[in-house]
Design an enzyme around this catalytic site. Structure first.
Site, PDB file in Angstrom:
ATOM      1  CG  ASP A 199     -33.955 -70.150  45.891  1.00 60.96           C
ATOM      2  OD1 ASP A 199     -33.639 -69.625  45.002  1.00 60.96           O
ATOM      3  OD2 ASP A 199     -33.351 -70.186  47.437  1.00 60.96           O
ATOM      4  CG  ASP A 208     -33.705 -65.858  46.754  1.00 67.05           C
ATOM      5  OD1 ASP A 208     -34.535 -66.035  45.694  1.00 67.05           O
ATOM      6  OD2 ASP A 208     -33.475 -66.691  47.517  1.00 67.05           O
ATOM      7  CG  ASP A 232     -31.545 -69.457  50.340  1.00 66.47           C
ATOM      8  OD1 ASP A 232     -31.843 -69.360  49.934  1.00 66.47           O
ATOM      9  OD2 ASP A 232     -30.732 -70.241  50.836  1.00 66.47           O
TER      10      ASP A 232
END
Length: 632
Positions: free
Chosen positions: A330, A527, A523
């Site tokens: 991410d 996600d 995080d």
């Protein structure tokens, strides 16, 4: 019962069970020693052995029977049961007890390691239950989000998480949506705008008219996505269970052949002798050394990793980590800091960069918006407020202020249009603040999300061990492109919603090599579904959201992406040690089985061989605790 109490209640029970297991194993061992070394009548001795045997292993026998009923025959419980019952059948009672004790000890250590890692994760997570404030008769009362109905008005103060979806009826605020969308730029909301649950109110007080009950709100939908994703994830079985699945049937078949074939084929072979040899063979084949060294190897690996600030939630994830196919990141908060810095200053019309920053910082002085804060940070000096007058803020667009008698505008392109100021085209990503002085354009400042110091290193190192690196982000294409080019990431997908991320990950998983795994690192709440779906999900622990930490299989305590390379190396080292132990133990085992099959080996010789091998394997396993040398 709130989540927290429920949790501590569970862990208390678990703790009690663990202590009981340890006490049980110890008592069984003491009884064994007593029976072996004392001068008591034989039948009492046998009773002692049987009691110690059942005490140490009743749960294993029970599980074996339960699994046989379910049709899962050849697992490690069955093998342990069969070998020990074989030992009892040929009156080798101490051997039976010893095998059980060693097996239980190995399992105990492995559980300890995993539990310690889980406990650290829980401490990391902020286990506060979310709440909602409602005003009733002039008083503010706290409720759990489930108790709020649609149409209720709730109050959200600065620093709080929005508990339910709704529409703002009063006030305005700046929301941090990064955990939810991955969009790094905060969002300004005012009356009439929608407020999404899971965002954090960074400044301002707002009242929200709730439009969806808790079960339908964004956060709970994402949590449902997680549950759905976890059902698709292939469960990696415990290594020892998989091993036993191959080993047990082979051993049982060999023992049967040993008991039945020689008496049939050899003229003077006695069935009773060969039966005894077959049972001895079964006992020798019982893989004590393996059973204690495999869990200990994993114990060492998980323990060593946690010393480095990498928490692994189970030995199966450690094994999966050792075979990475691709690593998917991410962006916001994982590879970047998720905070803003001035990254470019472009002055125009005879103004210096310092003056440009000064004007912008002065104009934005009274705002708490993250962009204003980063401008003030870039200015570095104290602001003399006596120079500022006539400040007027245009919500979501910028500020007009008089500074030392000059009329300064600072804001986005919409603000410039409003005051008919022409601005040149440019292609900078990030948030752009344009400035004008007395109606004349004087330049722009770019503010963007900063890359973490060790991200470039992390990608460089990871490329040595994985096939490809990919980035999935909710942020804009330009921002994603800038970061991926700086870091050398091979594939990038931007502007993704949480469900799109899962879909993209599905495609990556579909393309992976057969025995390899896809690792995902993230995080935010957005996600969590992807973390769950990936073969190994790694969450950032320091800044990561609770949902992400909960959904992940591995948690990195200090948010450094370079630790991912460490984690892979530790996993590979641990698996190497576990495999060395298996080869070594099976090699010695095969030798003794051959000797045993032809009657050259007594039961006790076999036991000593086994215990010796077990000790060497244990010492080898302890090497996996030493991970200091894997520094980047």
């Amino acid at each position: 019962m709130c989540n927290h109490c429920h949790h501590s209640h569970n862990s208390k029970n678990e703790h009690k069970n663990e202590s009981l297991t340890l006490i049980r194993i110890s008592i069984a061992f003491l009884i064994l020693l007593f029976a072996v070394f004392s001068n008591i009548p034989n039948n009492i001795k046998i009773c002692c052995f049987l009691f110690a045997y059942l005490l140490a292993g009743y749960d294993i026998l029970y599980t074996a029977i339960k699994n046989i009923i379910k049709g899962r025959i050849f697992d490690e419980n069955f093998l342990m049961g069969l070998a020990t019952l074989g030992a009892l059948a040929i009156k080798e009672y101490p051997e039976a007890v010893m095998v059980m004790v060693l097996y239980q000890l190995g399992e105990y250590f492995q559980h300890r390691a995993v539990k310690k890692s889980r406990r650290s994760i829980l401490e990391l997570m902020d286990i506060r239950p979310d709440y909602a404030y409602k005003e009733e008769n002039g008083k503010i009362i706290k409720y759990s989000p489930e108790e709020i109905n649609t149409g209720d008005i709730i109050l959200v103060k600065t620093g709080e998480k929005i508990p339910l979806d709704g529409v703002i009826t009063e006030g305005s605020a700046i929301l941090d949506t990064s955990a939810l969308t991955g969009e790094s730029v905060p969002k300004t909301v005012k009356i009439g705008d929608t407020a999404i649950s899971g965002c954090i109110n960074t400044n301002g007080v707002i009242k929200i008219k709730v439009t969806k009950k808790y079960g339908e709100s964004t956060v709970s939908k994402i949590l449902k996505l997680i549950e759905h994703a976890s059902s698709k994830k292939s469960r990696t079985e415990n290594f020892i269970t998989r091993f036993a699945g191959y080993y047990t049937p082979a051993v049982v078949a060999a023992a049967l052949m040993l008991a039945v074939l020689p008496p049939l084929l050899l003229p003077d072979a006695q069935f009773s002798i060969w039966l005894k040899r077959a049972l001895t063979f079964l006992v020798i084949s019982c893989p004590c050394a393996l059973v204690i060294s495999i869990p200990l190897g994993f114990f060492g690996g998980i323990g060593g990793a946690s010393k480095c600030g990498i928490l692994i939630k189970g030995s199966n994830y450690l094994e999966a980590l050792s075979k990475p196919d691709s690593v998917v990141f991410d962006k916001t908060g994982t590879l970047t800091k998720g905070s803003f810095e001035v990254t470019k200053i472009s002055p125009q019309n005879g103004i210096s960069g310092e003056q440009l920053v000064e004007y912008a910082a002065y104009a934005e002085n009274y705002s708490n918006h993250p962009i204003a804060l980063s401008l003030k940070k870039a200015y570095k000096k104290d602001i003399d407020t006596s120079k500022i007058s006539n400040v007027s803020e245009f919500a979501g667009n910028g500020v007009k202020a008089d500074i030392n008698g000059e009329e300064i505008l600072a804001g986005n392109s919409a603000l410039m249009e409003k005051f008919q100021i022409n601005i040149p085209e440019h292609s900078d990503e990030g948030t752009v603040v344009y400035c004008a002085k007395n109606g004349e354009y004087i330049g722009y400042i770019v503010i963007s999300d900063e890359i973490k110091e060790d991200s470039p290193l992390a990608i460089k190192e990871l490329k040595k061990v994985v096939g490809k690196t990919v980035m999935l982000t909710g942020d804009s294409e330009a921002a994603a492109k800038r970061i991926s080019e700086r870091l050398g990431i091979q594939q990038v997908y931007s502007q993704l919603l949480p469900q799109d991320k899962v879909e993209k990950l599905e495609n990556i998983i579909a393309e992976k090599q057969k025995d390899k795994n896809v690792i995902f690192i993230g995080d935010g709440i957005n996600d969590a579904p992807v973390l769950t779906r990936a073969d190994v999900g790694i969450a950032m622990g320091a800044m990561g959201s609770d949902a992400a930490i909960e959904a992940a299989d591995v948690v990195i305590m200090d948010d450094k992406p370079s630790k991912i390379y460490n984690a892979v190396k530790i996993a590979q080292k641990t698996m190497l040690i576990v495999k060395q132990n298996i080869i070594f133990a099976l090699g010695v085992k095969a030798l003794f089985l051959l000797l045993g099959a032809f009657g050259f080996m007594t039961m006790w010789g076999a036991v000593f061989a086994d215990v010796g091998v077990a000790l060497l394997a244990v010492l080898n396993s302890l090497r996996s605790l030493r991970v200091k040398n894997i520094q980047i």
